[in-house]
Design a protein around this motif. Structure first.
Motif, PDB file in Angstrom:
ATOM      1  N   GLU A  86       0.993  -1.372  -0.090  1.00 18.56           N
ATOM      2  CA  GLU A  86      -0.111  -0.062   0.072  1.00 18.56           C
ATOM      3  C   GLU A  86       0.932   1.189   0.029  1.00 18.56           C
ATOM      4  O   GLU A  86       1.820   1.162   0.696  1.00 18.56           O
ATOM      5  CB  GLU A  86      -0.894  -0.237   1.388  1.00 18.56           C
ATOM      6  CG  GLU A  86      -1.753   1.296   1.434  1.00 18.56           C
ATOM      7  CD  GLU A  86      -2.550   0.906   2.687  1.00 18.56           C
ATOM      8  OE1 GLU A  86      -3.253   1.921   2.698  1.00 18.56           O
ATOM      9  OE2 GLU A  86      -2.342   0.121   3.308  1.00 18.56           O
ATOM     10  N   GLU A  88       0.996   5.788  -0.491  1.00 18.29           N
ATOM     11  CA  GLU A  88       0.358   7.067  -0.812  1.00 18.29           C
ATOM     12  C   GLU A  88       1.267   7.895  -1.814  1.00 18.29           C
ATOM     13  O   GLU A  88       2.523   7.968  -1.409  1.00 18.29           O
ATOM     14  CB  GLU A  88       0.288   7.771   0.652  1.00 18.29           C
ATOM     15  CG  GLU A  88      -0.443   9.207   0.608  1.00 18.29           C
ATOM     16  CD  GLU A  88      -2.064   8.693   0.368  1.00 18.29           C
ATOM     17  OE1 GLU A  88      -2.827   9.628  -0.115  1.00 18.29           O
ATOM     18  OE2 GLU A  88      -2.548   7.741   0.933  1.00 18.29           O
ATOM     19  N   HIS A  89       0.779   8.331  -2.836  1.00 19.83           N
ATOM     20  CA  HIS A  89       1.383   8.960  -3.819  1.00 19.83           C
ATOM     21  C   HIS A  89       0.807  10.347  -3.893  1.00 19.83           C
ATOM     22  O   HIS A  89      -0.252  10.631  -3.637  1.00 19.83           O
ATOM     23  CB  HIS A  89       1.078   8.148  -5.065  1.00 19.83           C
ATOM     24  CG  HIS A  89       1.695   8.756  -6.451  1.00 19.83           C
ATOM     25  ND1 HIS A  89       1.433   9.815  -7.150  1.00 19.83           N
ATOM     26  CD2 HIS A  89       3.217   8.363  -6.749  1.00 19.83           C
ATOM     27  CE1 HIS A  89       2.400   9.889  -7.845  1.00 19.83           C
ATOM     28  NE2 HIS A  89       3.248   9.129  -7.848  1.00 19.83           N
ATOM     29  N   GLY A  93      -2.614   9.553  -4.907  1.00 20.27           N
ATOM     30  CA  GLY A  93      -3.226   9.183  -3.445  1.00 20.27           C
ATOM     31  C   GLY A  93      -3.210   7.946  -3.106  1.00 20.27           C
ATOM     32  O   GLY A  93      -1.748   7.394  -3.409  1.00 20.27           O
ATOM     33  N   HIS A  94      -3.941   7.327  -2.829  1.00 21.60           N
ATOM     34  CA  HIS A  94      -4.067   5.815  -2.178  1.00 21.60           C
ATOM     35  C   HIS A  94      -3.767   4.784  -3.536  1.00 21.60           C
ATOM     36  O   HIS A  94      -4.796   4.617  -4.216  1.00 21.60           O
ATOM     37  CB  HIS A  94      -5.244   5.595  -1.339  1.00 21.60           C
ATOM     38  CG  HIS A  94      -5.070   4.679  -0.253  1.00 21.60           C
ATOM     39  ND1 HIS A  94      -4.067   4.781   0.730  1.00 21.60           N
ATOM     40  CD2 HIS A  94      -5.511   3.436  -0.026  1.00 21.60           C
ATOM     41  CE1 HIS A  94      -4.231   3.595   1.621  1.00 21.60           C
ATOM     42  NE2 HIS A  94      -5.208   2.840   0.993  1.00 21.60           N
ATOM     43  N   LYS A 118      -5.608   1.106  -8.276  1.00 21.58           N
ATOM     44  CA  LYS A 118      -6.386   2.323  -7.590  1.00 21.58           C
ATOM     45  C   LYS A 118      -7.872   2.168  -7.890  1.00 21.58           C
ATOM     46  O   LYS A 118      -8.369   1.532  -8.808  1.00 21.58           O
ATOM     47  CB  LYS A 118      -6.040   3.646  -8.462  1.00 21.58           C
ATOM     48  CG  LYS A 118      -6.571   4.920  -8.192  1.00 21.58           C
ATOM     49  CD  LYS A 118      -6.058   5.622  -6.985  1.00 21.58           C
ATOM     50  CE  LYS A 118      -6.820   7.135  -6.980  1.00 21.58           C
ATOM     51  NZ  LYS A 118      -6.756   7.371  -5.385  1.00 21.58           N
TER      52      LYS A 118
END
Length: 183
Positions: A86, A88-89, A93-94, A118
């Motif tokens: 997992e 966070e970018h 985002g997630h 995503k």
């Protein structure tokens, strides 16, 4: 989405992809086309960043050609899902990434692809595929963008679900480092 749901989604995709790969060697065009539509339903394509199946053969195989090609089915294998991470970018985002093996009986113990997942409009979709760079030493494994969105600058994983350890030593070391780097 969470690690468990992402793992199940990627596993379902790997099942669909394997069914398509088998159909490419054993089934007439209509069945192969249906299997391709099913595997491609897991992808999110955009005009600038397409996602598509790379499994195929020329159309119109005769029954005799299929019978001959079917003899090679033993060379293929369902790809293995080693780990789901997992992230966070900053832009995306997630995100979740599934690290998967090759599709032949000789490559199920090595990293082949990293699939980024995503949630798009409430449904998980594969938005990018990366391939392991075999010409550069590992660990760490170097990844090359293949298709879909270009997911650059991913920081370390927030969480990891380890599923199966690769057998290739360099990839096993990278796998272990990824497992311990979360959080």
């Amino acid at each position: 989405m969470d690690l468990e749901y992402s793992s199940e989604f990627i596993d379902s995709y790997l099942d669909a992809e394997y069914a398509e790969r088998l159909a490419s060697r054993t089934e007439f065009d209509e069945v192969l086309d249906e299997r391709r539509r099913t595997s491609e339903s897991f992808f999110h394509s955009t005009p600038g960043f397409p996602m598509f199946s790379v499994i195929g053969r020329r159309p119109g195989y005769s029954a005799e050609e299929l019978a001959e090609y079917a003899q090679t089915v033993g060379q293929i294998a369902r790809r293995v899902l080693f780990i789901v991470a997992e992230f966070e970018h900053p832009e995306w985002g997630h995100l979740f990434a599934g690290y998967v093996s090759g599709a032949s009986i000789t490559t199920t113990g090595v990293y082949d692809s990293k699939l980024f997942v995503k949630e798009i409009k409430g449904r998980p979709k594969i938005i990018a595929q990366y391939a392991s760079e075999i010409l550069k030493p590992a660990p760490p494994v170097q990844w090359i963008h293949v298709m879909g969105e270009n997911i650059a600058d991913v920081s370390g994983p927030l969480a990891v679900k380890a599923l199966c350890e690769p057998t290739f030593k360099a990839h096993r070391l990278d796998w272990a480092a990824t497992c311990t780097s979360a959080g």
